[in-house]
Scaffold this active site. Structure first.
Site, PDB file in Angstrom:
ATOM      1  N   HIS A 312       0.870  -1.185   0.000  1.00  0.00           N
ATOM      2  CA  HIS A 312       0.000   0.000   0.000  1.00  0.00           C
ATOM      3  C   HIS A 312       0.903   1.230   0.000  1.00  0.00           C
ATOM      4  O   HIS A 312       1.680   1.429  -0.920  1.00  0.00           O
ATOM      5  CB  HIS A 312      -0.934  -0.116   1.210  1.00  0.00           C
ATOM      6  CG  HIS A 312      -2.106   0.819   1.238  1.00  0.00           C
ATOM      7  ND1 HIS A 312      -2.471   1.607   0.182  1.00  0.00           N
ATOM      8  CD2 HIS A 312      -3.008   1.092   2.218  1.00  0.00           C
ATOM      9  CE1 HIS A 312      -3.546   2.322   0.508  1.00  0.00           C
ATOM     10  NE2 HIS A 312      -3.880   2.031   1.749  1.00  0.00           N
ATOM     11  N   HIS A 351      -2.216  -2.215  -9.692  1.00  0.00           N
ATOM     12  CA  HIS A 351      -3.201  -1.649  -8.775  1.00  0.00           C
ATOM     13  C   HIS A 351      -4.428  -2.536  -8.757  1.00  0.00           C
ATOM     14  O   HIS A 351      -4.806  -3.087  -9.791  1.00  0.00           O
ATOM     15  CB  HIS A 351      -3.605  -0.230  -9.224  1.00  0.00           C
ATOM     16  CG  HIS A 351      -4.245   0.556  -8.142  1.00  0.00           C
ATOM     17  ND1 HIS A 351      -5.599   0.488  -7.895  1.00  0.00           N
ATOM     18  CD2 HIS A 351      -3.720   1.396  -7.222  1.00  0.00           C
ATOM     19  CE1 HIS A 351      -5.869   1.266  -6.874  1.00  0.00           C
ATOM     20  NE2 HIS A 351      -4.756   1.833  -6.443  1.00  0.00           N
ATOM     21  N   ASP A 407       2.599   5.604  -6.490  1.00  0.00           N
ATOM     22  CA  ASP A 407       3.854   5.527  -5.746  1.00  0.00           C
ATOM     23  C   ASP A 407       5.094   5.530  -6.623  1.00  0.00           C
ATOM     24  O   ASP A 407       6.201   5.647  -6.123  1.00  0.00           O
ATOM     25  CB  ASP A 407       3.858   4.260  -4.877  1.00  0.00           C
ATOM     26  CG  ASP A 407       2.923   4.398  -3.694  1.00  0.00           C
ATOM     27  OD1 ASP A 407       2.810   5.516  -3.177  1.00  0.00           O
ATOM     28  OD2 ASP A 407       2.309   3.396  -3.300  1.00  0.00           O
TER      29      ASP A 407
END
Ligand code: ACO
Length: 470
Positions: A312, A351, A407
């Site tokens: 995450h 994702h 990210d």
């Protein structure tokens, strides 16, 4: 003048990214996830609750097929181009963009909650410099609750008569969980109680679980993160600057220097981008805790815990480590072959929801290109990331619909601002706390304790063997 041009250039790159996103995704189908739910609902659920619909929301929408991210009807690209973190937080909490006076008042509220003397006094007693930054942040967020010590008094405990929902122990395990007429946990909506004059404790409780606690957390998570960042640099925390915006003050409290308008703008964009994202793991964790009528400090603490994992929020830290380990663009191919052979995951890719390019990465990619200019080490990191993106997209990406996620480029942006990798995930929390609290608030309006079930695949009827016979 140069500063203004730089800020205009940043706005321009966001709007260009928006245009590209629309061009590349306009023909893809839209999944049917935007209508009111008539409970109980039938849906196909995968492990990890994939595909499960757990609640309705008006806060935010992620369209994974098109790569859209919407907060309260507004496109993330427009919010990043034109808005501020304070405006976006107000929008998430209250459903509309603030007017001038509302925004000024809201900002003032946040400023008034920036100072956390009791909490910092408490957490400075721990060896923060040796602690994982997310662990220190969780400690800090939970400790913030003790600024309101009256919550620990008996009168401060939530009343179960206010709860809509069932205690899990009262759910008979033989009862099917959904749609049965006589299921014991079919609940009645709470009857509107006659409003009585509130006692001081009731008022305090409302303050502690309500608006003030939310503002306290939104401001406080930034203050604690900044303090942790400083202690990790061997420095003491500093006081906030009430003149600065949320993003500007956060940078100031980390570095001790007033940020340039460009630095402040970049941090503002990063905070806007990460503020909300559907029922992601940390938001769900916050909501699960809140649904027991626990308080919002525990709830945010749970969000921080969930966010810390490398699957995450922890991925941005991993990405920068990975790029350093690869070393340079020419080494990407060999690294990728080795990783594919060992079936390793590439941090910053893939994702659960996006099967298209993550719109946040569409903004952060060009932003990373903008910030690395003139910094050879960062340029090398950025070029390595670009080549890695091409390599992943051409190999596993094309087959499995794997694209860079939020990210992938954020760590490069933060590194260029002099922020250490261990602070990247706490920054995510500084932003996401607004989504966590907004969603908890919304969910509590119509609360039902979260309580899915697991399929038991174990044994039955085993004879108990006494210890000395085993
Ligand atoms: N690198 C290589 N292969 C990947 C990656 C990746 N980053 N992500 C997914 N895959 C592969 C899987 O191995 C799987 O392959 P298979 O079908 O041959 O088994 C396939 O793509 C589907 O992936 P899942 O693991 O089923 O995807 P899931 O939705 O469960 O996981 C997750 C999503 C956890 C984000 C995953 O993509 C991942 O681990 N990515 C790396 C970590 C990361 O960047 N996390 C940040 C996510 S964004 C956020 O949380 C803010």
């Amino acid at each position: 003048m140069e500063m203004n041009q730089d800020i205009a250039a940043i706005t321009d790159l966001i709007l260009k990214a928006k245009e590209k996103a629309r061009k590349e995704t306009s023909n893809e189908p839209e999944p049917g996830l935007t209508q009111e739910v008539d409970w109980p609902i039938q849906c196909t659920v995968g492990p990890g609750l994939e595909g499960a619909i757990a609640s309705e929301t008006k806060i935010g929408y992620v369209n994974g097929a098109k790569g859209w991210l919407i907060y309260r009807g507004y496109d993330i690209f427009d919010l990043c181009a034109y808005s501020t973190f304070e405006e976006v937080t107000f929008l998430l909490l209250y459903g509309s963009l603030p007017g001038k006076a509302e925004l000024a008042e809201f900002k003032q509220e946040l400023v008034s909650h920036r100072t956390l003397n009791k909490t910092l006094r408490l957490i400075m007693g721990f060896p923060l410099e040796e602690m994982n930054a997310m662990s220190a942040l969780r400690l800090g967020a939970n400790s913030m609750r003790h600024e309101f010590t009256y919550m620990d008094q008996e009168e401060g405990r939530p009343s179960t008569s206010d709860a809509i929902g069932a205690d899990e122990d009262s759910i008979p395990m033989e009862t099917k969980p959904m749609g049965e007429e006589h299921a014991i946990y079919e609940f009645k909506r709470k009857a509107e109680k006659k409003r009585k004059a509130k006692t001081k404790e009731q008022q305090q409780l409302e303050d502690a679980c309500g608006r003030d606690a939310v503002y306290h957390l939104i401001s406080g998570v930034a203050t604690i993160t900044a303090a942790i960042a400083r202690v990790h640099q061997g420095k003491m925390p500093i006081d906030p600057d009430p003149e600065l915006s949320h993003a500007g003050n956060f940078l100031y409290m980390m570095t001790g220097k007033r940020p340039t308008p460009v630095e402040e703008r970049i941090m503002d964009i990063a905070l806007i981008l990460h503020a909300d994202h559907g029922m992601n793991a940390s938001t769900f964790a916050s909501m699960v805790v809140a649904s027991t009528l626990s308080d919002i400090y525990f709830s945010v603490g749970a969000g921080i815990g969930a966010l810390s994992g490398p699957l995450h929020g922890g991925a941005n830290e991993e990405v920068v480590r990975m790029l350093h380990a690869i070393g340079s663009p020419d080494k990407v191919k060999a690294w990728m072959e080795k990783t594919a052979k060992s079936k390793g995951k590439v941090s910053g890719f893939g994702h659960r929801v996006y099967k298209a390019y993550d719109p946040r990465a569409r903004i952060l990619g060009p932003l990373a290109k903008f910030v690395v200019k003139g910094n050879p080490e960062a340029e090398n990191l950025y070029q390595t990331a670009r080549v890695l993106e091409q390599e992943v997209t051409a190999t596993i990406g094309a087959k499995k619909n794997i694209f860079p996620n939020v990210d992938f480029y954020s760590g490069i942006v933060y590194s260029c601002m002099g922020i250490a990798p261990e602070i990247f995930t706490p920054i995510f929390a500084v932003s996401r706390v607004s989504g966590w609290t907004a969603r908890v608030f919304e969910y509590l309006q119509n609360n039902r304790i979260f309580r899915p079930r697991a399929m038991y695949t174990g044994e039955f009827n085993k004879d108990y063997t006494p210890l000395d016979k085993r």
